[in-house]
Design an enzyme around this catalytic site. Structure first.
Site, PDB file in Angstrom:
ATOM      1  N   ASP A 190     -23.867   0.807 -35.373  1.00  0.00           N
ATOM      2  CA  ASP A 190     -25.148   1.017 -34.679  1.00  0.00           C
ATOM      3  C   ASP A 190     -25.973  -0.271 -34.695  1.00  0.00           C
ATOM      4  O   ASP A 190     -26.467  -0.750 -33.666  1.00  0.00           O
ATOM      5  CB  ASP A 190     -25.894   2.137 -35.412  1.00  0.00           C
ATOM      6  CG  ASP A 190     -26.928   2.839 -34.543  1.00  0.00           C
ATOM      7  OD1 ASP A 190     -27.599   3.735 -35.063  1.00  0.00           O
ATOM      8  OD2 ASP A 190     -27.055   2.492 -33.354  1.00  0.00           O
ATOM      9  N   SER A 229     -17.965   8.030 -38.556  1.00  0.00           N
ATOM     10  CA  SER A 229     -18.283   8.752 -39.802  1.00  0.00           C
ATOM     11  C   SER A 229     -17.620   8.193 -41.049  1.00  0.00           C
ATOM     12  O   SER A 229     -17.853   8.725 -42.148  1.00  0.00           O
ATOM     13  CB  SER A 229     -17.912  10.250 -39.703  1.00  0.00           C
ATOM     14  OG  SER A 229     -18.856  10.913 -38.885  1.00  0.00           O
TER      15      SER A 229
HETATM   16  N1  APR Z   1     -17.137  -2.978 -35.201  1.00  0.00           N
HETATM   17  C1  APR Z   1     -16.236  -1.983 -35.485  1.00  0.00           C
HETATM   18  N2  APR Z   1     -16.350  -1.171 -36.555  1.00  0.00           N
HETATM   19  C2  APR Z   1     -17.410  -1.377 -37.383  1.00  0.00           C
HETATM   20  C3  APR Z   1     -18.386  -2.385 -37.158  1.00  0.00           C
HETATM   21  C4  APR Z   1     -18.211  -3.198 -36.011  1.00  0.00           C
HETATM   22  N3  APR Z   1     -19.090  -4.172 -35.697  1.00  0.00           N
HETATM   23  N4  APR Z   1     -19.319  -2.317 -38.169  1.00  0.00           N
HETATM   24  C5  APR Z   1     -18.921  -1.328 -38.988  1.00  0.00           C
HETATM   25  N5  APR Z   1     -17.775  -0.763 -38.539  1.00  0.00           N
HETATM   26  C6  APR Z   1     -16.977   0.330 -39.110  1.00  0.00           C
HETATM   27  C7  APR Z   1     -17.214   0.668 -40.550  1.00  0.00           C
HETATM   28  O1  APR Z   1     -16.449  -0.187 -41.382  1.00  0.00           O
HETATM   29  C8  APR Z   1     -16.701   2.107 -40.590  1.00  0.00           C
HETATM   30  O2  APR Z   1     -15.289   2.103 -40.722  1.00  0.00           O
HETATM   31  O3  APR Z   1     -17.332   1.509 -38.402  1.00  0.00           O
HETATM   32  C9  APR Z   1     -17.038   2.653 -39.211  1.00  0.00           C
HETATM   33  C10 APR Z   1     -18.246   3.590 -39.166  1.00  0.00           C
HETATM   34  O4  APR Z   1     -19.215   3.112 -40.069  1.00  0.00           O
HETATM   35  P1  APR Z   1     -20.806   3.233 -39.784  1.00  0.00           P
HETATM   36  O5  APR Z   1     -21.186   2.228 -38.789  1.00  0.00           O
HETATM   37  O6  APR Z   1     -21.475   3.218 -41.122  1.00  0.00           O
HETATM   38  O7  APR Z   1     -20.988   4.664 -39.096  1.00  0.00           O
HETATM   39  P2  APR Z   1     -20.987   6.127 -39.740  1.00  0.00           P
HETATM   40  O8  APR Z   1     -20.180   6.224 -40.972  1.00  0.00           O
HETATM   41  O9  APR Z   1     -20.652   7.014 -38.577  1.00  0.00           O
HETATM   42  O10 APR Z   1     -22.515   6.331 -40.160  1.00  0.00           O
HETATM   43  C11 APR Z   1     -23.478   6.394 -39.160  1.00  0.00           C
HETATM   44  O11 APR Z   1     -24.770   4.694 -40.172  1.00  0.00           O
HETATM   45  O12 APR Z   1     -25.367   2.737 -39.225  1.00  0.00           O
HETATM   46  C12 APR Z   1     -25.805   3.985 -39.493  1.00  0.00           C
HETATM   47  O13 APR Z   1     -27.352   4.459 -37.739  1.00  0.00           O
HETATM   48  C13 APR Z   1     -26.068   4.766 -38.245  1.00  0.00           C
HETATM   49  O14 APR Z   1     -27.136   6.534 -39.451  1.00  0.00           O
HETATM   50  C14 APR Z   1     -25.944   6.167 -38.771  1.00  0.00           C
HETATM   51  C15 APR Z   1     -24.807   6.054 -39.770  1.00  0.00           C
END
Ligand code: APR
Length: 170
Positions: free
Chosen positions: A33, A121
């Site tokens: 995000d 997630s």
């Molecule tokens: N590109 C691809 N994958 C990524 C990137 C990126 N730039 N950054 C992180 N990831 C990976 C993480 O390593 C993880 O495997 O994406 C996956 C999902 O991680 P999160 O981004 O933390 O998402 P999620 O677990 O769904 O949690 C969502 O986190 O960032 C906040 O606003 C968001 O509250 C929401 C929560």
């Protein structure tokens, strides 16, 4: 539908639609995000705020998907979806499957031929990688959405291995 796996940064993918692992507020966060908003620029947030005002006053529900511009990213759209948080005590697998299913439906409606998904997630929301990979692959494979390519973009080696090992084993 071709399913591919890439180890890398989803914000660098040259696809029609990038799926964001958002939260209910649609107003940004960390992880995917944060990267999408940071690299995509303020136009994305502006459209998210419009979505909140006009369509989702109480926030985007878990498992739902909504599209905005991709701003300065190579992609044309960002499809924001809210994954479920992991809980030992409660099986929310269907909600995680909904994220993939509804994002693909929306991609088809938009006319996106290529769609990049992160491992929804599995970061802040703490879903175990292997189980998330199973749900993601099963749901995408079962989808009849008219999309040419679904690209799973995995940010680190453990995630990349979890997804590709599963794809090989089937
Ligand atoms: N590109 C691809 N994958 C990524 C990137 C990126 N730039 N950054 C992180 N990831 C990976 C993480 O390593 C993880 O495997 O994406 C996956 C999902 O991680 P999160 O981004 O933390 O998402 P999620 O677990 O769904 O949690 C969502 O986190 O960032 C906040 O606003 C968001 O509250 C929401 C929560």
């Amino acid at each position: 539908m071709k399913i591919t796996f890439v180890k890398g940064d989803i914000t660098e993918q040259d696809v029609d639609a990038i799926v964001n692992a958002a939260n209910h507020t649609l107003l940004g966060g960390g992880g995917v995000d944060g990267a999408i908003h940071r690299r995509g620029g303020p136009e994305i947030l502006a459209e998210c705020q419009k979505l909140r005002k006009e369509k989702y006053p109480d926030g985007l529900p878990t498992g739902q998907a909504a599209a905005t511009t991709a701003g300065r990213l190579k992609a044309r759209w960002v499809i924001h979806t809210v994954g479920p948080t992991y809980a030992e005590s409660k099986d929310k697998s269907q909600l995680l499957a909904d994220c993939f299913r509804k994002s693909l439906q929306l991609a088809e409606e938009l006319g996106a031929a290529t769609v990049a998904f992160p491992a929804i997630s599995t970061g802040v929301y703490r879903w175990p990688l292997d189980d998330a990979a199973r749900i993601a692959l099963e749901t995408v494979r079962a989808s009849d959405a008219r999309v040419d390519e679904v690209r799973f973009v995995l940010f680190d080696q453990p995630a990349y291995e979890a997804f590709t090992a599963l794809a090989r084993s089937d």
